[in-house]
Enzyme design. Structure first.
Site, PDB file in Angstrom:
ATOM      1  N   ASP A   9      88.847  89.987   2.951  1.00 53.70           N
ATOM      2  CA  ASP A   9      89.619  91.206   3.250  1.00 53.70           C
ATOM      3  C   ASP A   9      89.039  92.493   2.668  1.00 53.70           C
ATOM      4  O   ASP A   9      89.773  93.320   2.113  1.00 53.70           O
ATOM      5  CB  ASP A   9      91.057  91.034   2.766  1.00 53.70           C
ATOM      6  CG  ASP A   9      91.798  89.910   3.471  1.00 53.70           C
ATOM      7  OD1 ASP A   9      91.178  89.203   4.288  1.00 53.70           O
ATOM      8  OD2 ASP A   9      92.984  89.724   3.183  1.00 53.70           O
ATOM      9  N   ASP A  51      92.654  90.720   7.320  1.00 56.51           N
ATOM     10  CA  ASP A  51      94.036  90.826   7.763  1.00 56.51           C
ATOM     11  C   ASP A  51      93.993  91.475   9.142  1.00 56.51           C
ATOM     12  O   ASP A  51      93.239  92.435   9.363  1.00 56.51           O
ATOM     13  CB  ASP A  51      94.822  91.729   6.800  1.00 56.51           C
ATOM     14  CG  ASP A  51      95.773  90.962   5.900  1.00 56.51           C
ATOM     15  OD1 ASP A  51      95.664  89.737   5.829  1.00 56.51           O
ATOM     16  OD2 ASP A  51      96.615  91.607   5.260  1.00 56.51           O
ATOM     17  N   HIS A  53      96.955  92.398  11.690  1.00 54.92           N
ATOM     18  CA  HIS A  53      98.373  92.346  12.039  1.00 54.92           C
ATOM     19  C   HIS A  53      98.668  93.025  13.367  1.00 54.92           C
ATOM     20  O   HIS A  53      97.972  93.952  13.777  1.00 54.92           O
ATOM     21  CB  HIS A  53      99.201  92.978  10.920  1.00 54.92           C
ATOM     22  CG  HIS A  53      99.083  92.257   9.613  1.00 54.92           C
ATOM     23  ND1 HIS A  53      99.348  90.911   9.492  1.00 54.92           N
ATOM     24  CD2 HIS A  53      98.711  92.678   8.376  1.00 54.92           C
ATOM     25  CE1 HIS A  53      99.168  90.541   8.246  1.00 54.92           C
ATOM     26  NE2 HIS A  53      98.765  91.586   7.546  1.00 54.92           N
ATOM     27  N   HIS A  62     106.510  90.440   7.309  1.00 52.22           N
ATOM     28  CA  HIS A  62     105.428  90.815   6.402  1.00 52.22           C
ATOM     29  C   HIS A  62     105.294  92.330   6.261  1.00 52.22           C
ATOM     30  O   HIS A  62     104.925  92.829   5.203  1.00 52.22           O
ATOM     31  CB  HIS A  62     104.120  90.219   6.924  1.00 52.22           C
ATOM     32  CG  HIS A  62     102.953  90.377   6.006  1.00 52.22           C
ATOM     33  ND1 HIS A  62     102.866  89.740   4.790  1.00 52.22           N
ATOM     34  CD2 HIS A  62     101.810  91.106   6.133  1.00 52.22           C
ATOM     35  CE1 HIS A  62     101.725  90.055   4.212  1.00 52.22           C
ATOM     36  NE2 HIS A  62     101.063  90.881   4.999  1.00 52.22           N
ATOM     37  N   HIS A  76      99.812  97.869   7.431  1.00 48.57           N
ATOM     38  CA  HIS A  76      98.421  97.813   6.992  1.00 48.57           C
ATOM     39  C   HIS A  76      97.636  96.896   7.916  1.00 48.57           C
ATOM     40  O   HIS A  76      98.187  95.964   8.496  1.00 48.57           O
ATOM     41  CB  HIS A  76      98.317  97.299   5.544  1.00 48.57           C
ATOM     42  CG  HIS A  76      98.836  95.907   5.369  1.00 48.57           C
ATOM     43  ND1 HIS A  76     100.186  95.623   5.247  1.00 48.57           N
ATOM     44  CD2 HIS A  76      98.187  94.702   5.322  1.00 48.57           C
ATOM     45  CE1 HIS A  76     100.346  94.317   5.117  1.00 48.57           C
ATOM     46  NE2 HIS A  76      99.152  93.732   5.160  1.00 48.57           N
ATOM     47  N   LYS A 101      93.261  86.862  10.198  1.00 45.41           N
ATOM     48  CA  LYS A 101      94.464  86.159   9.760  1.00 45.41           C
ATOM     49  C   LYS A 101      95.663  87.088   9.874  1.00 45.41           C
ATOM     50  O   LYS A 101      95.529  88.303   9.864  1.00 45.41           O
ATOM     51  CB  LYS A 101      94.307  85.646   8.326  1.00 45.41           C
ATOM     52  CG  LYS A 101      94.064  86.707   7.268  1.00 45.41           C
ATOM     53  CD  LYS A 101      93.772  86.054   5.920  1.00 45.41           C
ATOM     54  CE  LYS A 101      93.464  87.047   4.835  1.00 45.41           C
ATOM     55  NZ  LYS A 101      94.579  87.902   4.443  1.00 45.41           N
ATOM     56  N   CYS A 143      95.157  87.778  -1.864  1.00 44.80           N
ATOM     57  CA  CYS A 143      94.395  87.025  -0.874  1.00 44.80           C
ATOM     58  C   CYS A 143      93.172  86.317  -1.447  1.00 44.80           C
ATOM     59  O   CYS A 143      92.797  85.248  -0.967  1.00 44.80           O
ATOM     60  CB  CYS A 143      94.021  87.937   0.287  1.00 44.80           C
ATOM     61  SG  CYS A 143      95.500  88.539   1.158  1.00 44.80           S
TER      62      CYS A 143
END
Length: 197
Positions: A9, A51, A53, A62, A76, A101, A143
């Site tokens: 990340d 990440d 999203h 989340h 984010h 992810k 993470c």
């Protein structure tokens, strides 16, 4: 022995100026690139997670407009935004496998994500005969911690390069490193990479 570098990340939103930026994030990005420049032959495989999203929903709770910073967070790493991209100081062209992810649900460990072909990191590592993993990235206490613990559970020998990680808070980062050491991870400097092979 086959060794992989797992980069966790290292994204704009997790570095200085990002929506969840941590101090030292940009230096981590530059340091990882320096490691790859100086020790290109130290790794059989370089894997990086991001990440990633969804926009327009809470991603399974989340993401929240009123986050508690424990289970929910401000927006984010929304797919398609600059915040989700790798930090520019990270040499992304040196990455062999890109893992995303989240994608609609909470996810902290890189092992929860998948590459563009739907393969999870455990499958990728198995296909490449990976036995040893160096873990670097952001954030130490979230993470990086979760990814390193999952690598240990997956059966790899794990080394966390402590000069190439950055955490949200000192206390929780120290606790995460203590937990990783207790679980069997080696804590080392990137200077130890020269003796890896």
């Amino acid at each position: 022995m086959s060794r992989a570098l797992l980069i966790v990340d290292v994204q704009n939103d997790f570095t200085e100026g990002g929506s969840l930026g941590v101090t030292g994030g940009a230096a981590v990005a530059a340091g990882i690139t320096r490691l790859l420049d100086e020790h290109a032959d130290a790794y059989d495989l370089v894997v990086a997670s991001r990440d990633w999203h969804d926009g327009g929903n809470d991603n399974g709770g989340h993401i929240s407009a009123h986050p508690d910073f424990v289970d929910s967070w401000p927006p984010h790493c929304i797919s398609g935004t600059p915040g989700a991209e790798y930090h520019p100081a990270l040499a992304s062209d040196r990455i062999d496998v890109h893992v995303k992810k989240g994608q609609g649900r909470p996810a902290y460990s890189a092992f929860e994500g998948a590459d563009d072909f739907g393969k999870r990191i455990s499958e990728v590592f198995q296909a490449h005969g990976i036995t040893d993993v160096d873990v670097v990235g952001i954030a130490t206490d979230y993470c990086v911690r979760a990814s390193a613990l999952d690598a240990i559970a997956d059966g790899e020998r794990v080394r966390v390069l402590t000069d190439l990680i950055a955490g949200v808070a000192d206390a929780s980062s120290h606790a995460a490193l203590d937990e990783l050491a207790a679980a069997g991870a080696e804590l080392a400097s990137s200077a130890s990479v020269t003796a890896a092979r």
